[in-house]
Each structure stands twice: as structure tokens, then as C-alpha cells.
Design a protein around this motif. Sequence first.
Motif, PDB file in Angstrom:
ATOM      1  N   ILE A 267       0.834  -1.200   0.000  1.00 14.38           N
ATOM      2  CA  ILE A 267       0.000   0.000   0.000  1.00 14.38           C
ATOM      3  C   ILE A 267       0.870   1.253   0.000  1.00 14.38           C
ATOM      4  O   ILE A 267       0.547   2.244  -0.676  1.00 14.38           O
ATOM      5  CB  ILE A 267      -0.943  -0.018   1.227  1.00 14.38           C
ATOM      6  CG1 ILE A 267      -2.012  -1.103   1.048  1.00 14.38           C
ATOM      7  CG2 ILE A 267      -1.593   1.351   1.450  1.00 14.38           C
ATOM      8  CD1 ILE A 267      -2.778  -1.438   2.317  1.00 14.38           C
ATOM      9  N   ARG A 268       1.997   1.222   0.702  1.00 17.35           N
ATOM     10  CA  ARG A 268       2.883   2.370   0.777  1.00 17.35           C
ATOM     11  C   ARG A 268       3.804   2.502  -0.454  1.00 17.35           C
ATOM     12  O   ARG A 268       4.607   3.427  -0.523  1.00 17.35           O
ATOM     13  CB  ARG A 268       3.771   2.301   2.033  1.00 17.35           C
ATOM     14  CG  ARG A 268       3.063   2.524   3.350  1.00 17.35           C
ATOM     15  CD  ARG A 268       2.351   3.860   3.491  1.00 17.35           C
ATOM     16  NE  ARG A 268       3.052   4.995   2.930  1.00 17.35           N
ATOM     17  CZ  ARG A 268       4.077   5.624   3.523  1.00 17.35           C
ATOM     18  NH1 ARG A 268       4.534   5.219   4.680  1.00 17.35           N
ATOM     19  NH2 ARG A 268       4.631   6.668   2.944  1.00 17.35           N
ATOM     20  N   GLY A 269       3.695   1.576  -1.403  1.00 18.44           N
ATOM     21  CA  GLY A 269       4.437   1.716  -2.645  1.00 18.44           C
ATOM     22  C   GLY A 269       5.701   0.894  -2.753  1.00 18.44           C
ATOM     23  O   GLY A 269       6.458   1.058  -3.713  1.00 18.44           O
ATOM     24  N   PHE A 270       5.946   0.006  -1.808  1.00 21.47           N
ATOM     25  CA  PHE A 270       7.115  -0.863  -1.911  1.00 21.47           C
ATOM     26  C   PHE A 270       6.863  -1.969  -2.936  1.00 21.47           C
ATOM     27  O   PHE A 270       5.721  -2.403  -3.131  1.00 21.47           O
ATOM     28  CB  PHE A 270       7.435  -1.500  -0.554  1.00 21.47           C
ATOM     29  CG  PHE A 270       8.079  -0.567   0.428  1.00 21.47           C
ATOM     30  CD1 PHE A 270       9.451  -0.425   0.483  1.00 21.47           C
ATOM     31  CD2 PHE A 270       7.307   0.175   1.301  1.00 21.47           C
ATOM     32  CE1 PHE A 270      10.043   0.426   1.385  1.00 21.47           C
ATOM     33  CE2 PHE A 270       7.884   1.030   2.214  1.00 21.47           C
ATOM     34  CZ  PHE A 270       9.260   1.164   2.259  1.00 21.47           C
ATOM     35  N   ASN A 271       7.934  -2.445  -3.528  1.00 24.86           N
ATOM     36  CA  ASN A 271       7.850  -3.519  -4.505  1.00 24.86           C
ATOM     37  C   ASN A 271       7.773  -4.864  -3.779  1.00 24.86           C
ATOM     38  O   ASN A 271       8.672  -5.700  -3.855  1.00 24.86           O
ATOM     39  CB  ASN A 271       9.066  -3.483  -5.436  1.00 24.86           C
ATOM     40  CG  ASN A 271       8.962  -4.520  -6.546  1.00 24.86           C
ATOM     41  OD1 ASN A 271       7.870  -4.900  -6.953  1.00 24.86           O
ATOM     42  ND2 ASN A 271      10.106  -5.000  -7.016  1.00 24.86           N
ATOM     43  N   VAL A 272       6.676  -5.055  -3.043  1.00 28.38           N
ATOM     44  CA  VAL A 272       6.466  -6.269  -2.257  1.00 28.38           C
ATOM     45  C   VAL A 272       5.089  -6.825  -2.591  1.00 28.38           C
ATOM     46  O   VAL A 272       4.089  -6.125  -2.440  1.00 28.38           O
ATOM     47  CB  VAL A 272       6.569  -5.981  -0.738  1.00 28.38           C
ATOM     48  CG1 VAL A 272       6.228  -7.231   0.062  1.00 28.38           C
ATOM     49  CG2 VAL A 272       7.965  -5.491  -0.382  1.00 28.38           C
ATOM     50  N   ALA A 273       5.051  -8.058  -3.036  1.00 27.99           N
ATOM     51  CA  ALA A 273       3.770  -8.668  -3.386  1.00 27.99           C
ATOM     52  C   ALA A 273       3.041  -9.137  -2.133  1.00 27.99           C
ATOM     53  O   ALA A 273       3.652  -9.418  -1.104  1.00 27.99           O
ATOM     54  CB  ALA A 273       4.009  -9.848  -4.322  1.00 27.99           C
ATOM     55  N   ASN A 274       1.736  -9.237  -2.232  1.00 24.92           N
ATOM     56  CA  ASN A 274       0.909  -9.762  -1.151  1.00 24.92           C
ATOM     57  C   ASN A 274       0.957 -11.285  -1.213  1.00 24.92           C
ATOM     58  O   ASN A 274      -0.049 -11.961  -1.430  1.00 24.92           O
ATOM     59  CB  ASN A 274      -0.530  -9.239  -1.295  1.00 24.92           C
ATOM     60  CG  ASN A 274      -1.440  -9.692  -0.166  1.00 24.92           C
ATOM     61  OD1 ASN A 274      -0.978 -10.018   0.922  1.00 24.92           O
ATOM     62  ND2 ASN A 274      -2.733  -9.717  -0.438  1.00 24.92           N
ATOM     63  N   THR A 275       2.179 -11.819  -1.060  1.00 22.78           N
ATOM     64  CA  THR A 275       2.419 -13.249  -1.240  1.00 22.78           C
ATOM     65  C   THR A 275       3.202 -13.791  -0.048  1.00 22.78           C
ATOM     66  O   THR A 275       4.212 -13.225   0.348  1.00 22.78           O
ATOM     67  CB  THR A 275       3.240 -13.509  -2.517  1.00 22.78           C
ATOM     68  OG1 THR A 275       2.565 -12.919  -3.629  1.00 22.78           O
ATOM     69  CG2 THR A 275       3.410 -14.998  -2.761  1.00 22.78           C
ATOM     70  N   VAL A 276       2.703 -14.889   0.509  1.00 24.70           N
ATOM     71  CA  VAL A 276       3.360 -15.562   1.624  1.00 24.70           C
ATOM     72  C   VAL A 276       3.377 -17.062   1.343  1.00 24.70           C
ATOM     73  O   VAL A 276       2.748 -17.531   0.404  1.00 24.70           O
ATOM     74  CB  VAL A 276       2.624 -15.288   2.959  1.00 24.70           C
ATOM     75  CG1 VAL A 276       2.846 -13.867   3.427  1.00 24.70           C
ATOM     76  CG2 VAL A 276       1.127 -15.570   2.821  1.00 24.70           C
TER      77      VAL A 276
END
Length: 312
Positions: A267-276
Motif C-alpha cells: 500500500i505504501r508503494g514498496f515492490n512487495v507482493a501480497n504473497t506468503v
Amino acid sequence: MTIVREAPKGILGFPTAPYDERGNIDENALGENIDFLIREGLTAIFIACGSGEFHAINNYEYQRMVEIAVSVTGGRVPVYTGVGGNITHAVEKVKLSEELGADGYLILPPYLIEGEQEGLYNYYKTIVESSSLNAILYQRDNAILQLPALERLVQEYPQIVGVKDGYGDMELNLEMIQSLGDRLEWLNGMPFAEITMPAYAGIGFSSYSSAISNYLPHLSRQYYQAILSGDHELVRRIYVDVFLPINRIRKSQKGYAISLIKAGMRIRGFNVANTVRPPVVPVSKEHYEDLEKIINLALEKYPLHQEESTHS
């Protein structure tokens, strides 16, 4: 080389294990996560611990995460690694951490087994005596040391520099702090530690692990300084406006203690997927949207100062 027998103090950074579209560790995203935490004033990097999905990463990924943390940190703050679970694997990871230049390690609970105090004493003893690195013990789940066992360990091993509490037994915490005092650093490691930090600070805990600092570090800093300075009104407002609503989402699904961090970062714009990785589940669309509303409201009500960095 002289090793300083002192645990990190203040707000402690726990990076995630960001995955790319193929499900592999995104090393660039991890490096950005670590650098962001340091630039935002967090006092240590704890790599490949709970937030970093210690339970799910393989040995190669673990090594790469530690290598990246040591390289990106570049001595700006200490680097601590996660070890634990299988005791032989824990010793191997301690030795690897030392070889790779880490400053210390956090000992996670043993795998599954609920041992007696003598068994827990020997679990920690076996790990700690394998290295001269600083060690922090983690009170959580099936690994809750009582005072006599902890006293034996700290008397025998100067490399034990701290205790992180993720259990929440305040009577036990008081017993340990009053008995051992400043021999150890006392770290609040409860899930979403900001929620309980006002109570922990009142009994002598001056440090805590901050998951929310991965995406709202300026708010964690404001909150922490308000606690230290006795600004109870600001503590209350941030707690009620931001932390409590986020914590309600966190508690709604098992595993959100990990996946909600990644959602906040995205949400804050980091290149992090919603993946675990299983058994943790990703944040649902509904909860993601709820979190986004809370974050946007938080940024509106508690804005970043112009000189502070942002990834939005």
C-alpha cells in the motif's frame, strides 16, 4: 576483535521475506526494505526471523538473506539472525551467521517439543556455547524460561545479552527484571508490540520489535517518543486512531502477523507482493482495502514531515 556485550536498544527492525512473481526471494526488494528501516532510524536489523518467514525459507534463501542484510547494513546498525527450531539446524545457522558477519542472533523456540526447564536450559546452552556471537533468548510458545533457568544461563554465558518476550506474563517479566536488572536488555516481542508497549515500558522494557515500521516508521517513532516523554494524550490518540484498528485486522486471521506487513508495504508503494508461503495466508481483498483506508487516514492525521522519506 572485542565483542561488545550489549543488545540493540530502541525500535528494532524486522524485514520481511519479499517474493517475486515466481515465488522466489526478491533480493532487490529485500535490500530496499532493509535500507529503508535503517534510514528511518531503526536501531538494528533482525533478518530471517518471524517476519522474515524463518519457518518457510530454505537454507540457501536463509544464507542469501543474511548476506544481503550484512551487505546493505554496512555496519550502520547491528545485524541479528533468526535461529532455532531443530537444535542441530540452529547450531548450523549460528555458525553460518558468524561466518557471514552477523553481530548476533535471536533464538526462536524449539520445534514442537514442550520441554521441562532443564531441557530448555540445555537447548539454549547448546546453541549459545557454539559461538561467541551475542545471543537474545525469545520467550514464546513452548519455550518459556522461568527465573532459575535464566539466571543459570546468564551467569554462565556472557554472550546472552537480552530477552525478548512474546508471551505476555507480566508477573514473570517483573520477577526477571527485578532479579536481573540491567544485566540484560529487555525487548517487547509481543505480536504488534506497539499495542502493549505502554505497559511494557512501565516495567522496564525500553526496546521492541516493530512490524509496522516496515510501512509507517514515522508513526512508530512518534508513538515511542511519546511513551518515553510521558505524552499520554499522543500515545492514546495514535493507539486509538491507527494501531488498534490495524490490530483488529491482524487478529482476524491466523498468520496476518506476517502477511499484513507485506500488505502495508505494498500500500505504501514498496515492490512487495501480497504473497506468503503456507500455512500463512495472504491478506484478503476486503482486509487489504480496510488496511489501506487506515493507512491513508493515518498519513492524513499524522503526516510525514517534509524532511522524512516516503515510498508513497
